[in-house]
Design a protein around this motif. Structure first.
Motif, short mmCIF file in Angstrom:
data_model
loop_
_atom_site.label_atom_id
_atom_site.label_comp_id
_atom_site.label_asym_id
_atom_site.label_seq_id
_atom_site.Cartn_x
_atom_site.Cartn_y
_atom_site.Cartn_z
N PHE A 191 0.83 -1.20 0.00
CA PHE A 191 0.00 0.00 0.00
C PHE A 191 0.87 1.25 0.00
O PHE A 191 2.03 1.22 0.40
CB PHE A 191 -0.94 0.00 1.20
N ALA A 192 0.29 2.35 -0.40
CA ALA A 192 1.02 3.62 -0.46
C ALA A 192 0.94 4.34 0.88
O ALA A 192 -0.07 4.27 1.59
CB ALA A 192 0.44 4.50 -1.56
N ALA A 193 2.01 5.03 1.21
CA ALA A 193 2.02 5.92 2.37
C ALA A 193 1.85 7.35 1.88
O ALA A 193 2.43 7.74 0.86
CB ALA A 193 3.31 5.78 3.15
N ALA A 194 1.04 8.12 2.58
CA ALA A 194 0.82 9.51 2.17
C ALA A 194 2.12 10.30 2.30
O ALA A 194 2.93 10.06 3.20
CB ALA A 194 -0.26 10.13 3.04
N GLU A 195 2.30 11.25 1.40
CA GLU A 195 3.51 12.07 1.44
C GLU A 195 3.53 12.99 2.65
O GLU A 195 4.60 13.35 3.15
CB GLU A 195 3.62 12.89 0.15
N SER A 196 2.36 13.39 3.10
CA SER A 196 2.26 14.29 4.25
C SER A 196 0.88 14.16 4.86
O SER A 196 -0.05 13.61 4.25
CB SER A 196 2.51 15.74 3.82
N ARG A 197 0.74 14.68 6.04
CA ARG A 197 -0.57 14.72 6.70
C ARG A 197 -1.57 15.53 5.87
O ARG A 197 -2.73 15.14 5.71
CB ARG A 197 -0.40 15.32 8.09
N GLU A 198 -1.11 16.65 5.33
CA GLU A 198 -1.98 17.50 4.53
C GLU A 198 -2.47 16.77 3.28
O GLU A 198 -3.65 16.83 2.93
CB GLU A 198 -1.24 18.78 4.13
N ALA A 199 -1.56 16.06 2.63
CA ALA A 199 -1.92 15.31 1.43
C ALA A 199 -2.89 14.19 1.76
O ALA A 199 -3.80 13.88 0.97
CB ALA A 199 -0.67 14.75 0.77
N PHE A 200 -2.71 13.59 2.92
CA PHE A 200 -3.58 12.50 3.35
C PHE A 200 -5.03 12.96 3.43
O PHE A 200 -5.94 12.32 2.90
CB PHE A 200 -3.09 11.98 4.71
N PHE A 201 -5.26 14.11 4.06
CA PHE A 201 -6.63 14.61 4.19
C PHE A 201 -7.16 15.15 2.86
O PHE A 201 -8.34 14.99 2.55
CB PHE A 201 -6.70 15.70 5.27
N THR A 202 -6.30 15.74 2.07
CA THR A 202 -6.73 16.33 0.80
C THR A 202 -7.11 15.26 -0.22
O THR A 202 -8.09 15.42 -0.97
CB THR A 202 -5.61 17.22 0.23
N GLU A 203 -6.37 14.16 -0.26
CA GLU A 203 -6.53 13.18 -1.32
C GLU A 203 -7.55 12.08 -1.02
O GLU A 203 -8.05 11.42 -1.93
CB GLU A 203 -5.18 12.52 -1.63
N SER A 204 -7.88 11.87 0.24
CA SER A 204 -8.76 10.75 0.61
C SER A 204 -10.21 11.03 0.23
O SER A 204 -10.76 12.09 0.55
CB SER A 204 -8.68 10.47 2.11
N ASP A 205 -10.83 10.06 -0.45
CA ASP A 205 -12.28 10.11 -0.68
C ASP A 205 -13.04 9.53 0.50
O ASP A 205 -14.15 9.95 0.81
CB ASP A 205 -12.63 9.33 -1.95
N VAL A 206 -12.43 8.53 1.13
CA VAL A 206 -12.93 7.96 2.38
C VAL A 206 -11.75 7.95 3.34
O VAL A 206 -10.67 7.46 2.98
CB VAL A 206 -13.46 6.53 2.19
N LEU A 207 -11.93 8.51 4.54
CA LEU A 207 -10.84 8.55 5.51
C LEU A 207 -11.31 7.89 6.79
O LEU A 207 -12.30 8.31 7.38
CB LEU A 207 -10.41 10.00 5.77
N SER A 208 -10.61 6.83 7.20
CA SER A 208 -11.04 6.04 8.35
C SER A 208 -9.98 6.05 9.44
O SER A 208 -8.80 5.81 9.16
CB SER A 208 -11.33 4.60 7.90
#
Length: 338
Positions: free
Chosen positions: A197-214
């Motif tokens: 699986f991929a790891a997000a580049e940053s916390r900001e990118a994680f929230f910006t790119e997720s369509d579903v965030l769990s």
């Protein structure tokens, strides 16, 4: 030995197969919850052993000081922040931990994800009132055709915390054709990458790119309020935020405000800061929030697993062979009176 089992909301424990383990003892089950130290101390004053149903009752130093007979707390699952472990040790009360399984909470998480993205609660509720293929979600502030719902295939599933539950949910997402993006500690991200699986580049990118965030984090001081209003504001207006872990992971009132502002557009939550919640709770009034009453582990197989382990610990303790004790140092101090 007087044994008290707390907070069995559905009166299910006495009907479990493992309940036979306690038949030789004087065991009493309470199906309602009381919160105050005064009420709890009255309920528990004759208890030698308490069996806790997960984290439904807080065990504080103030309460323990009012329970001189208490010798053992048998925890279903692992002990958490709801138990003052140091106070138990100081008061000579042993804590026996149980076992758990990630399967039921992971499956509930996935159920909520599917129900929310396809707008099932809204469609079902409106159909019962005679409305055919109407989900609501027609406010002008919502994205176009938001009420139609969407598939998961091809979308991005963000998972914060790659432990046993998070790992299962990641694999569910992969099976549905989602792109899985993981955030968390360095070790969590490395484990996720080792699983492909991929790891997000940053916390900001994680929230910006997720369509579903769990969310799949343990609650402790470092994670309390770790999700901020600023984080949620980065989410897409079509995104879904899911929390089946702990409500306190999110900054107080941040989710309510974010949903009212439309970023994210949806939420599905199984956990609340104070439980049981009141009928008028603000999240219950939002059409873009699905709420379930903390049922992540509430199903028959999990109950048998959790309570059998707790009852085994009770039987062993009474037999003078304590098992799975979190604070074994209590046995080197003076025994409690009573």
């Amino acid at each position: 030995m007087n044994i008290i089992i707390l907070d069995d909301y559905q009166d299910a424990v006495r009907k479990l197969d493992c309940a036979r383990l306690l038949e030789p003892f004087n065991a009493k089950v309470f199906t309602n919850t009381v919160k105050g130290v005064g009420q709890l101390s009255v309920r528990l004053r004759d208890a030698d052993i308490i069996v806790l149903t997960r984290e439904r009752t807080q065990i504080s130093r103030q309460l323990l000081e009012k329970l001189p007979r208490l010798k053992l707390i048998a925890q279903t699952g692992k002990a958490g922040a709801h138990i003052d472990v140091q106070a138990c040790t100081d008061q000579g009360v042993a804590i026996a931990e149980g076992v758990g399984s990630p399967i039921a909470p992971a499956e509930l998480t996935w159920s909520l994800i599917m129900a929310a993205t396809r707008r099932l609660p809204q469609y079902i509720a409106n159909l019962k009132h005679g409305a055919w293929q109407q989900s609501g979600f027609k406010a002008a502030s919502m994205p176009a055709n938001f009420g139609l719902g969407s598939v998961l295939h091809g979308r991005t599933l963000g998972i914060w915390g790659y432990g046993r539950i998070g790992r299962l949910v990641a694999h569910y997402g992969h099976a549905f054709g989602m792109q899985v993006l993981v955030w968390g500690s360095e070790s969590s991200r490395q484990k996720a990458q080792a699983d492909g699986f991929a790891a997000a580049e940053s916390r900001e990118a994680f929230f910006t790119e997720s369509d579903v965030l769990s969310m799949h984090l343990r609650l402790h001081e470092a994670t309390r309020g770790i999700v901020t209003a600023q984080d949620l504001a980065r989410m897409k207006p079509t995104a879904l935020f899911v929390n089946t872990s702990r409500a306190e992971l999110v900054e107080a009132d941040a989710l309510l405000g974010a949903l009212n502002r439309g970023r994210p557009g949806l939420a599905a939550v199984d956990v609340f800061e104070s439980e049981p919640i009141l009928q008028g709770h603000a999240l219950l009034r939002l059409e873009n929030c699905i709420c379930t009453p903390h049922i992540g582990y509430v199903e028959q197989d999990s109950y048998e697993l959790y309570f059998r382990a707790a009852f085994d610990n009770v039987v062993n303790f009474v037999a003078g062979q304590p098992s799975n004790i979190l604070n074994p140092e209590v046995f080197s101090g003076p025994a409690r009176a009573g």
